[in-house]
Design a protein around this motif. Structure first.
Motif, PDB file in Angstrom:
ATOM      1  N   VAL A  46      -8.842   0.376   5.589  1.00  0.00           N
ATOM      2  CA  VAL A  46      -9.748  -0.420   4.746  1.00  0.00           C
ATOM      3  C   VAL A  46     -11.116   0.249   4.699  1.00  0.00           C
ATOM      4  CG1 VAL A  46     -10.986  -2.614   4.557  1.00  0.00           C
ATOM      5  CG2 VAL A  46      -8.550  -2.617   5.144  1.00  0.00           C
ATOM      6  N   CYS A  49     -11.320   3.075   2.290  1.00  0.00           N
ATOM      7  CA  CYS A  49     -11.447   2.593   0.904  1.00  0.00           C
ATOM      8  C   CYS A  49     -12.901   2.253   0.599  1.00  0.00           C
ATOM      9  CB  CYS A  49     -10.580   1.358   0.670  1.00  0.00           C
ATOM     10  SG  CYS A  49      -8.828   1.701   0.751  1.00  0.00           S
ATOM     11  N   ARG A  50     -13.536   1.539   1.539  1.00  0.00           N
ATOM     12  CA  ARG A  50     -14.938   1.156   1.337  1.00  0.00           C
ATOM     13  C   ARG A  50     -15.815   2.378   1.175  1.00  0.00           C
ATOM     14  NH1 ARG A  50     -14.809  -3.297   5.647  1.00  0.00           N
ATOM     15  NH2 ARG A  50     -14.044  -5.039   4.406  1.00  0.00           N
ATOM     16  N   TYR A  56     -13.930  -1.113  -4.702  1.00  0.00           N
ATOM     17  CA  TYR A  56     -12.640  -0.471  -4.882  1.00  0.00           C
ATOM     18  C   TYR A  56     -11.675  -1.279  -5.761  1.00  0.00           C
ATOM     19  CZ  TYR A  56     -11.984  -3.320  -0.686  1.00  0.00           C
ATOM     20  OH  TYR A  56     -11.983  -4.328   0.214  1.00  0.00           O
ATOM     21  N   PRO A  58      -8.356  -2.845  -6.374  1.00  0.00           N
ATOM     22  CA  PRO A  58      -7.395  -3.390  -5.411  1.00  0.00           C
ATOM     23  C   PRO A  58      -6.023  -2.703  -5.468  1.00  0.00           C
ATOM     24  CG  PRO A  58      -8.430  -5.147  -6.677  1.00  0.00           C
ATOM     25  CD  PRO A  58      -8.908  -3.861  -7.268  1.00  0.00           C
ATOM     26  N   GLU A  60      -5.438   0.489  -5.940  1.00  0.00           N
ATOM     27  CA  GLU A  60      -5.509   1.727  -5.145  1.00  0.00           C
ATOM     28  C   GLU A  60      -5.705   1.404  -3.663  1.00  0.00           C
ATOM     29  OE1 GLU A  60      -4.472   4.285  -6.357  1.00  0.00           O
ATOM     30  OE2 GLU A  60      -4.709   3.948  -8.497  1.00  0.00           O
ATOM     31  N   TYR A  61      -6.457   0.323  -3.402  1.00  0.00           N
ATOM     32  CA  TYR A  61      -6.592  -0.151  -2.014  1.00  0.00           C
ATOM     33  C   TYR A  61      -5.206  -0.399  -1.425  1.00  0.00           C
ATOM     34  CZ  TYR A  61      -7.257  -4.030   1.412  1.00  0.00           C
ATOM     35  OH  TYR A  61      -7.190  -4.869   2.502  1.00  0.00           O
ATOM     36  N   ASP A  62      -4.333  -1.023  -2.198  1.00  0.00           N
ATOM     37  CA  ASP A  62      -2.972  -1.292  -1.715  1.00  0.00           C
ATOM     38  C   ASP A  62      -2.202  -0.008  -1.407  1.00  0.00           C
ATOM     39  OD1 ASP A  62      -3.207  -4.010  -1.660  1.00  0.00           O
ATOM     40  OD2 ASP A  62      -2.154  -4.379  -3.559  1.00  0.00           O
ATOM     41  N   VAL A  65      -3.699   1.041   2.066  1.00  0.00           N
ATOM     42  CA  VAL A  65      -3.473   0.231   3.271  1.00  0.00           C
ATOM     43  C   VAL A  65      -1.992  -0.012   3.562  1.00  0.00           C
ATOM     44  CG1 VAL A  65      -5.742  -0.877   3.175  1.00  0.00           C
ATOM     45  CG2 VAL A  65      -3.776  -2.031   2.144  1.00  0.00           C
ATOM     46  N   HIS A 103      -3.070  -7.804  -6.535  1.00  0.00           N
ATOM     47  CA  HIS A 103      -3.210  -6.757  -5.519  1.00  0.00           C
ATOM     48  C   HIS A 103      -4.129  -7.198  -4.388  1.00  0.00           C
ATOM     49  CE1 HIS A 103      -0.891  -3.464  -7.226  1.00  0.00           C
ATOM     50  NE2 HIS A 103      -1.274  -3.903  -8.419  1.00  0.00           N
ATOM     51  N   ALA A 104      -3.774  -6.791  -3.183  1.00  0.00           N
ATOM     52  CA  ALA A 104      -4.517  -7.082  -1.942  1.00  0.00           C
ATOM     53  C   ALA A 104      -4.290  -8.510  -1.436  1.00  0.00           C
ATOM     54  CB  ALA A 104      -6.013  -6.814  -2.088  1.00  0.00           C
TER      55      ALA A 104
END
Ligand code: ADP
Ligand code: ASP
Ligand code: MG
Length: 414
Positions: A46, A49-50, A56, A58, A60-62, A65, A103-104
């Motif tokens: 996480v 990503c930050r 970010y 969500p 791409e965050y997924d 993570v 997402h997320a």
């Protein structure tokens, strides 16, 4: 069987997990295992990503993570194979675990378990990364923090498992976090409803969604420790905490306590808007923009204006959403017509939960008196049928939980 992050942190621990899984299979069960990422790994991802992009995307965050669970699922399959078991990993898209596209914080919509069940029936242990699924558009999704619990319950429901065993770093559900209160007591049984309420007010031992899903799908959930002896028997006889229906608890010989447990949540923040006009629509104008941005408001206090036709409104939001909430409310200052906004992150919500309070008076007053005796100030209060929550200063969290635990007679005998 589901194993959390602490249980999966490193080769040695994964070997211990593999041993527990193998014994369960040897006891005659077909086994599907859901695993978390190694402890600390999701936080680390996480943060990346930050750092890459504060706002970010969500989706791409997924992608980032979900990788933690991919690693542990492969490692557990490899370790099981090294012990002579047949095992394979099944990534979210391979099962598939179909979710919506939020997402997320995606919700599981459907699990097509045919291939999984065929493989299990052929004696292969199925290892499934928790936390992840696939969106209607075919992209990887994640289920929100702590989501592997929900993956495990959903898989258990899909394969019609006899039981869903959640292995973690404590040996059951306690009257409060045993890491905060040494005198916390393990509950042999807890009802779905109480567990749901405890989870939703901050007992992170199970993700809230996993409990509501288990309740809806009638999945038998047991919480137990993965830190058990090499030669411990298979889980059928282990003393964890079983989540049961109301009827089952009534039918057991466990004496029902007035209060089941106490939870603390340090992830709330408080916002006060001063001098709001006391007219229809004023409060709606505050909460509509927050709702539109999916910011969950929890406790709300509004006084009735007696004198000047003005009133203050105080409410809480998740700390992670505080900055966004402030920005939104600032934009709307004229429309809402408040004078000042005061925000504070340094608050904690303490909740006492128990179905016994439906039929007993005095639960709230015991809470207020106990806190007052210790000089702990109550900022806000909210209640439901089986819960009373108060908002206090974060620094007083541990003290509050301990004194309440004693006041409700929950302390374990020394
Ligand atoms: P995992 O990584 O296995 O999912 P979590 O850290 O998410 O584990 O949840 C287990 C932790 O939940 C325990 O270490 C404990 O500190 C905390 N916890 C909070 N409330 C309770 C409770 N009432 N009973 C047991 N554990 C609790
Ligand atoms: N690894 C994810 C998290 O830390 C999911 C889980 O462990 O349940 O939130
Ligand atoms: Mg967890």
């Amino acid at each position: 069987m589901k194993f959390g992050g602490t249980s999966m942190a490193g080769t040695e621990r994964i070997r211990r997990v593999a041993g527990i899984v193998k014994r369960q299979q040897e006891a005659g069960h077909e086994v599907a295992v859901v695993v978390s990422a190694m402890a600390g790994e999701t936080d680390r991802l996480v943060n990346f990503c930050r750092e890459a992009n504060a706002l970010y995307d969500p989706a791409e965050y997924d992608v980032v993570v979900a990788s933690g669970e991919q690693v542990t699922s492969g490692l557990l399959a490899l370790t099981l194979q090294a012990m002579g078991c047949k095992a394979r990993s099944w990534l979210g898209w391979q099962v598939p675990i179909k979710t919506d596209d939020a997402h997320a914080k995606a919700r599981i919509e459907d699990i097509d378990a045919d291939a999984l069940m065929a493989s299990m029936a052929a004696g292969e242990i199925a290892v499934i990364p928790g936390f992840q699924g696939i969106s209607p558009a075919g992209r990887v999704t994640t289920l929100g923090r702590g989501g592997s619990d929900t993956s495990a319950v959903a898989v258990a429901a899909a394969v019609q498992a006899d039981r869903c065993d959640i292995y973690t770093d404590v040996d059951g559900v306690y009257t409060t976090d045993p890491r905060i209160v040494a005198k916390a007591r393990k509950l042999p049984l807890v009802t779905y409803e109480e567990m749901l309420e405890l989870a939703s007010v901050g007992s992170k031992v199970l993700q809230t969604r996993s409990v509501s899903l288990a309740m809806k799908e009638n999945v038998r959930v047991q919480v137990l420790s993965s830190f058990i002896d090499e030669n411990a028997p298979a889980a059928d006889t282990l003393p964890g905490t079983l989540i049961v229906s109301d009827e089952e608890l009534e039918g057991s010989d466990m004496e029902r306590q007035l209060i089941t447990g106490i939870a603390a949540d340090k992830n709330e923040a408080k916002i006060t808007l001063t001098r709001i006009a006391d007219r229809p629509g004023a409060v709606a104008s505050i909460f509509a923009p927050l709702a539109e941005s999916s910011i969950n408001v929890d406790m709300i206090i509004q006084n009735v204006a007696k004198d000047k036709g003005e009133t203050d409104v105080t409410f809480t939001v998740p700390q992670a959403d505080l900055a966004r909430a402030q920005a939104l409310l600032e934009e709307q200052q004229e429309k809402i017509g408040y004078y000042r906004m005061i925000a504070e992150g340094n608050v904690a919500k303490i909740s006492v939960v128990g179905v016994g309070m439906r039929s007993h008076a005095g639960v709230a007053s015991t809470m207020f008196k106990t806190l007052a005796d210790r000089g702990i100030n109550i900022i806000a209060i909210s209640t439901s049928e089986i819960k009373v929550s108060v908002l206090i200063d974060t620094d007083e969290t541990e003290l509050a939980v301990r004194v309440l635990h004693t006041a409700y007679g929950l302390d374990a005998a020394a």
